[in-house]
Motif scaffolding. Structure first.
Motif, mmCIF file in Angstrom:
data_model
loop_
_atom_site.group_PDB
_atom_site.id
_atom_site.type_symbol
_atom_site.label_atom_id
_atom_site.label_comp_id
_atom_site.label_asym_id
_atom_site.label_seq_id
_atom_site.Cartn_x
_atom_site.Cartn_y
_atom_site.Cartn_z
ATOM 1 N N ALA A 73 -4.160 -8.564 3.848
ATOM 2 C CA ALA A 73 -3.675 -7.548 4.526
ATOM 3 C C ALA A 73 -4.625 -7.036 5.532
ATOM 4 C CB ALA A 73 -2.816 -6.592 3.828
ATOM 5 N N GLY A 74 -5.934 -6.850 4.956
ATOM 6 C CA GLY A 74 -7.249 -6.298 5.676
ATOM 7 C C GLY A 74 -7.395 -7.424 6.840
ATOM 8 N N ALA A 75 -7.712 -8.534 6.426
ATOM 9 C CA ALA A 75 -7.819 -9.462 7.270
ATOM 10 C C ALA A 75 -6.711 -9.860 8.498
ATOM 11 C CB ALA A 75 -7.914 -10.862 6.493
ATOM 12 N N LEU A 76 -5.612 -9.591 8.117
ATOM 13 C CA LEU A 76 -4.575 -9.665 9.211
ATOM 14 C C LEU A 76 -4.724 -8.660 9.937
ATOM 15 C CD1 LEU A 76 -1.629 -11.081 7.115
ATOM 16 C CD2 LEU A 76 -2.995 -12.545 8.858
ATOM 17 N N TRP A 130 -0.728 -3.526 0.633
ATOM 18 C CA TRP A 130 -0.538 -3.975 1.742
ATOM 19 C C TRP A 130 -1.099 -2.980 2.681
ATOM 20 C CZ3 TRP A 130 0.629 -8.238 4.104
ATOM 21 C CH2 TRP A 130 1.304 -8.151 5.515
ATOM 22 N N TRP A 131 -0.857 -1.412 2.500
ATOM 23 C CA TRP A 131 -1.335 -0.596 3.162
ATOM 24 C C TRP A 131 -3.002 -0.226 3.006
ATOM 25 C CZ3 TRP A 131 -3.443 4.091 1.302
ATOM 26 C CH2 TRP A 131 -2.406 4.524 0.070
ATOM 27 N N GLY A 132 -3.230 -0.423 1.770
ATOM 28 C CA GLY A 132 -4.615 -0.071 1.162
ATOM 29 C C GLY A 132 -5.793 -0.829 1.873
ATOM 30 N N GLY A 133 -5.542 -2.369 1.815
ATOM 31 C CA GLY A 133 -6.522 -3.001 2.433
ATOM 32 C C GLY A 133 -6.797 -2.752 4.152
ATOM 33 N N PRO A 134 -5.654 -2.230 4.999
ATOM 34 C CA PRO A 134 -6.079 -1.986 6.255
ATOM 35 C C PRO A 134 -6.725 -0.706 6.191
ATOM 36 C CG PRO A 134 -4.086 -3.278 5.982
ATOM 37 C CD PRO A 134 -4.670 -3.248 4.598
ATOM 38 N N PRO A 360 -14.081 -5.254 9.578
ATOM 39 C CA PRO A 360 -14.230 -4.481 8.399
ATOM 40 C C PRO A 360 -12.988 -4.130 7.286
ATOM 41 C CG PRO A 360 -13.700 -3.214 10.221
ATOM 42 C CD PRO A 360 -13.795 -4.368 10.940
ATOM 43 N N GLY A 361 -11.694 -4.598 8.036
ATOM 44 C CA GLY A 361 -10.448 -4.756 7.187
ATOM 45 C C GLY A 361 -10.598 -5.941 6.064
ATOM 46 N N LYS A 362 -10.987 -6.839 6.689
ATOM 47 C CA LYS A 362 -11.240 -8.237 5.570
ATOM 48 C C LYS A 362 -12.075 -8.078 4.743
ATOM 49 C CE LYS A 362 -13.572 -11.744 7.033
ATOM 50 N NZ LYS A 362 -14.585 -11.793 6.072
ATOM 51 N N ASP A 363 -13.515 -7.248 5.085
ATOM 52 C CA ASP A 363 -14.574 -7.093 4.068
ATOM 53 C C ASP A 363 -14.456 -6.209 3.210
ATOM 54 O OD1 ASP A 363 -15.964 -9.263 5.505
ATOM 55 O OD2 ASP A 363 -17.055 -7.926 6.880
ATOM 56 N N MET A 364 -13.847 -4.924 3.669
ATOM 57 C CA MET A 364 -13.200 -3.823 2.848
ATOM 58 C C MET A 364 -12.356 -4.349 1.938
ATOM 59 S SD MET A 364 -15.378 -1.503 2.996
ATOM 60 C CE MET A 364 -14.563 0.329 2.585
#
Length: 422
Positions: A73-76, A130-134, A360-364
């Motif tokens: 979700a962070g990467a997307l 799903w919301w935590g990663g972003p 940063p979304g993907k890496d975090m």
């Protein structure tokens, strides 16, 4: 790519608070669910003789759902072209599903069997991540580098406050209003906090002219190069081991009060104790933050890790000579060290984060794996150990659990000394 860079202006306290408020809701939710609501609900559904095993297996499966969801979700979200902000759609959709799943858990209660309960819990894990990663990527999106230390302080404050309210209130509400009431409490908190964060967070606008995603390159380069980002992986692994320690005992602490302390109101008293410890140790977080600013977060992580290991080992005494005074004193020591660790957690992660400007979304999200992977591994180990061991000796089974917990903290602390070395 972002159309505009992160603002160089100094963010106000209101902006910092609005951004961090969703982290308050996150910690309130899991502070209420993990040590209080879910163990009680699972014990009521699965029965006293199978509560440890059921708890461990259900938490483990939920951990794997979270493990797969957060980094993806962070990467997307890094590649989203939503004109109102690349994280916004994930936050809104994830929170809506999160609210629905929590409502379902409240409706399931303890009378509808294990299958609907597990389904609602897994949906909760998916939605929250799903919301935590972003959301983890939203922090470096908005906060300039020279203000990330201050932002970490606000995140720490929300961690402590959310944990205090979640753990402290959950048992009281559950005792008075049942599962429907306590889940309604969590839902309202999540809805209000998310509305504030989504409304007042000023996301940089994504560049709609950026090239479309090359999915082959996306998956090929998903994980940062280990040789170039060695410190990132050290922090990732140490945090994972420390979290293994936390999840080796946190979901089962309520059972410890019932089986070893022989407390007939273990749910209520455990909730009050955990909330009280969080309140009493909150000043330690402020001191830890100041120390981290002057000496660096590594030293605070090192010190707090050893204190948590020692406190977990000392709890073995409580297994054979139960004492509420001893339980409270060691709980205060452990709580202070744990909160000090969490105080500098975000600071250390942002310090070693690779390519934070581009994705940063993907890496975090990958960094967030160090929090969710232990949820998939530690509870099944502890649950199985306690389920088998209590038939021979409950005190011995819990003592072994605390020793294993202490070992996880030691393993998660030792590599910190290697940070920054070539």
């Amino acid at each position: 790519m972002l159309r505009e860079s992160r603002s160089p202006r100094k963010l106000s306290s209101l902006e910092h608070s609005s951004l961090a408020l969703l982290w308050f809701a996150y910690n309130l939710q899991w502070g209420a669910l993990l040590p209080v609501i879910l163990p009680a609900q699972i014990a009521a559904i699965a029965g006293q003789s199978h509560k440890e095993l059921a708890n461990g297996l259900i938490m483990g499966v939920g951990g794997f759902v979270a493990l797969a969801t957060a980094p993806v979700a962070g990467a997307l979200s890094d590649r989203s072209r939503n004109p109102r902000g690349r994280r916004r759609g994930f936050l809104i959709s994830g929170i809506i599903i999160n609210i629905i799943s929590l409502t379902l858990l409240g409706l399931v209660g303890t009378r509808n069997g294990i299958t609907p309960f597990v389904a609602a819990f897994l949906l909760t894990q998916f939605a929250c991540n799903w919301w935590g990663g972003p959301y983890a990527g939203l922090i470096p999106d908005i906060i300039p580098v020279d203000q990330q230390g201050r932002a970490s302080g606000y995140m720490m404050l929300m961690t402590g406050a959310g944990t205090i309210v979640g753990t402290g209130a959950a048992g009281l509400i559950l005792d008075k209003s049942g599962y429907a009431g306590v889940y309604l409490f969590v839902v309202v908190a999540l809805a209000v906090c998310s509305a504030v964060t989504v409304t007042f967070s000023r996301e940089p606008r994504p560049d709609w002219r950026a090239p479309r995603v090359d999915w082959q390159a996306f998956f090929h380069n998903f994980f940062p190069n280990a040789r170039c980002h060695r410190d990132f992986y050290i922090v990732l692994s140490t945090r994972a081991f420390v979290t293994m320690g936390a999840f080796s005992i946190l979901p089962f602490f309520q059972y410890f009060f019932a089986d070893i302390m022989h407390d007939p109101k273990a749910i209520l008293h455990g909730s009050i104790l955990l909330g009280s410890i969080a309140i009493a140790t909150l000043p330690v977080a402020l001191l830890a933050g100041r120390s981290a600013d002057s000496a660096g977060p590594e030293r605070m992580v090192w010190l707090s890790g050893w204190v948590m290991a020692a406190a977990a080992a000392l709890y073995t005494i409580d297994c054979f000579v139960p004492s509420w005074s001893f339980t409270i004193v060691i709980g205060l020591v452990f709580g202070a060290a744990s909160l000090a660790y969490q105080t500098v957690d975000w600071t250390l992660a942002l310090k070693v984060l690779p390519n934070s400007k581009d994705h940063p979304g993907k890496d975090m999200g990958i960094w967030h794996v160090s929090f969710v992977l232990p949820q998939a591994l530690a509870p099944p180990i502890t649950g199985t150990l306690l389920h088998i061991g209590k038939h021979y000796s409950a005190p011995v089974a819990y003592a072994i659990t605390f020793l294993i917990t202490a070992c996880w903290y030691v393993v998660g602390t030792l590599p910190i000394r290697r940070l920054g070395r070539a």
